[in-house]
Enzyme design. Structure first.
Site, PDB file in Angstrom:
ATOM      1  N   TRP A 102       1.014  -0.928   0.382  1.00 35.67           N
ATOM      2  CA  TRP A 102      -0.229   0.222   0.173  1.00 35.67           C
ATOM      3  C   TRP A 102       0.907   1.320   0.139  1.00 35.67           C
ATOM      4  CZ3 TRP A 102      -4.292  -0.677  -2.240  1.00 35.67           C
ATOM      5  CH2 TRP A 102      -5.584  -1.118  -1.856  1.00 35.67           C
ATOM      6  N   ASP A 172      -1.542   6.595   6.372  1.00 39.29           N
ATOM      7  CA  ASP A 172      -2.938   5.922   6.027  1.00 39.29           C
ATOM      8  C   ASP A 172      -2.858   4.619   6.750  1.00 39.29           C
ATOM      9  OD1 ASP A 172      -4.963   3.839   5.078  1.00 39.29           O
ATOM     10  OD2 ASP A 172      -3.195   3.407   2.807  1.00 39.29           O
ATOM     11  N   LYS A 196     -12.168  -2.153   6.468  1.00 42.41           N
ATOM     12  CA  LYS A 196     -11.501  -2.895   7.711  1.00 42.41           C
ATOM     13  C   LYS A 196     -11.642  -2.605   8.541  1.00 42.41           C
ATOM     14  CE  LYS A 196      -9.463  -2.480   3.696  1.00 42.41           C
ATOM     15  NZ  LYS A 196      -8.161  -2.526   3.459  1.00 42.41           N
TER      16      LYS A 196
END
Ligand SMILES: *Cc1c(COP(=O)(O)O)cnc(C)c1O
Length: 360
Positions: A102, A172, A196
């Site tokens: 990511w 993030d 999530k």
């Protein structure tokens, strides 16, 4: 009806009590005669739902008053562009820590808007650990330092908060926000896709210090300007109303559990059980350095990939689903976010031990 323990990395499980409450309110939200999804986002009822969700999130995280909390769309991937577009503020570039799949994506998107200084990378060891502070080659002129506290695919987590002086820290937190207490005042900006730990996909949370916004790059689309969303209480256009409402129910559920300290205690216990099952086995293996192991995403391999299909098939029969690892990593991955009950992790650990006994 039988619900499974779903170990998906995202969209992930939601608390059953939240789903039941949404079901109860589906056709008629508190006497309104409407489903929340049918309400005007500018009506009295919906404005109250939205404001309550924001207040609860602020309370849970202890968000200081000089931070805006935005409820946006586009996922964390849109933030990969919005962050540089808004936070470069005339600077040449920003620092990024390259710690996994990511952060790599965040870096390649940021390169479209400015110069990226990769202040550290662990790619040479296949992203198997977080770098330590002394490895970070930070640039004093950086507009901000971007990092990924939890790399969802590799299962690598920072056990500390990087120090970067006066440079705003951008995180993030897609796969870690709400999993434990944090000190928001240490960050310039936090963002997270909801699917999530927070709610359904389609909602993105941004928490940003007020003084950092309002100077977007020339040509920034209106919808990519944080200031526009901040000035309009995230209602410049139609927000993801139903996802925002469901996230609000999740915030109430976390408060009822006792808040983030209580959640962190449970999450640590769940992760400890899985890692100790792996380490005690001599059959399963987790490739991540112990100090950087994620509480949320636990990748592991079997002694041979030939056993993977049998493992997954038996797991599914036992009501344990979505354990297949990310296609870039292989093996297995158990994602154990807030809504995964402790009983689910216990069931997985027991299944792993039984599978080892019969296949080891
Ligand atoms: C899931 C995830 C993303 C991508 O989120 P989208 O909402 O699909 O854009 C980005 N970063 C991290 C750390 C993630 O876990």
């Amino acid at each position: 009806m039988s619900r499974v323990y779903n170990f998906s990395a995202g969209p992930a499980m939601l608390p059953e009590s939240v789903l039941r409450k949404a079901q109860d309110e589906m056709l008629d939200w508190q006497g309104s005669g409407m489903c929340v999804a049918e309400m005007s986002h500018r009506g009295k009822e919906y404005m109250a739902i939205a404001a309550q969700a924001e207040a609860d999130l602020r309370e849970l995280l202890g968000v200081p008053t000089n931070y805006k909390v935005l409820f946006l769309q586009g996922g964390a991937s849109t933030q990969f562009a919005m962050v540089p577009m808004n936070l470069l503020r005339g600077a040449e570039g920003a620092d990024y820590l390259n710690t996994g799949s990511w952060s790599k994506k965040a870096i390649s998107e940021a390169r479209r808007y400015g110069r990226v200084n990769v202040a550290s990378t662990t790619e040479d060891t296949k992203f198997n650990r977080a770098p330590v502070q002394s490895e970070l080659k930070l640039n004093a002129d950086a507009a901000y330092l971007h990092f990924t506290p939890n790399e969802t695919i590799e299962g690598v987590e920072f056990p500390y908060l990087p120090e970067c002086g006066d440079t705003p820290l951008v995180a993030d937190m897609s796969s870690t926000l709400l999993s434990r207490p944090i000190d928001v005042s240490r960050y310039g900006l936090i963002y997270a896709g909801a699917q999530k730990n927070i709610g359904p996909a389609g909602l993105t949370i941004v928490i940003v210090r007020e003084d950092l916004i309002g100077q977007p790059l020339a040509g920034t689309p209106t919808m990519f300007d944080y200031k526009i969303h901040a000035d309009n209480d995230s209602m410049y256009n139609t927000p993801p109303t139903y996802a925002w409402y469901l996230a609000g129910l999740v915030f109430q559920w976390v408060k009822d559990l006792g808040g983030l300290e209580a959640v962190a205690t449970i999450n640590r216990r769940k992760a400890d059980l899985l890692y100790s099952t792996i380490d005690a086995s001599g059959f399963y293996r987790n490739p991540v350095s112990p100090e950087s192991r994620s509480w949320m995403n636990v990748p592991f391999t079997l002694p041979s990939a030939d056993l993977d299909d049998a493992f997954l098939k038996g797991a599914k029969a036992a009501g344990l689903t979505t354990l297949k690892g990310h296609r870039s990593v292989g093996g297995m991955r158990a994602s154990i976010y807030n809504a995964m009950p402790e009983a689910g992790v216990q069931a997985l650990a027991a299944y792993m031990q039984e599978f080892e006994r019969t296949h080891g």
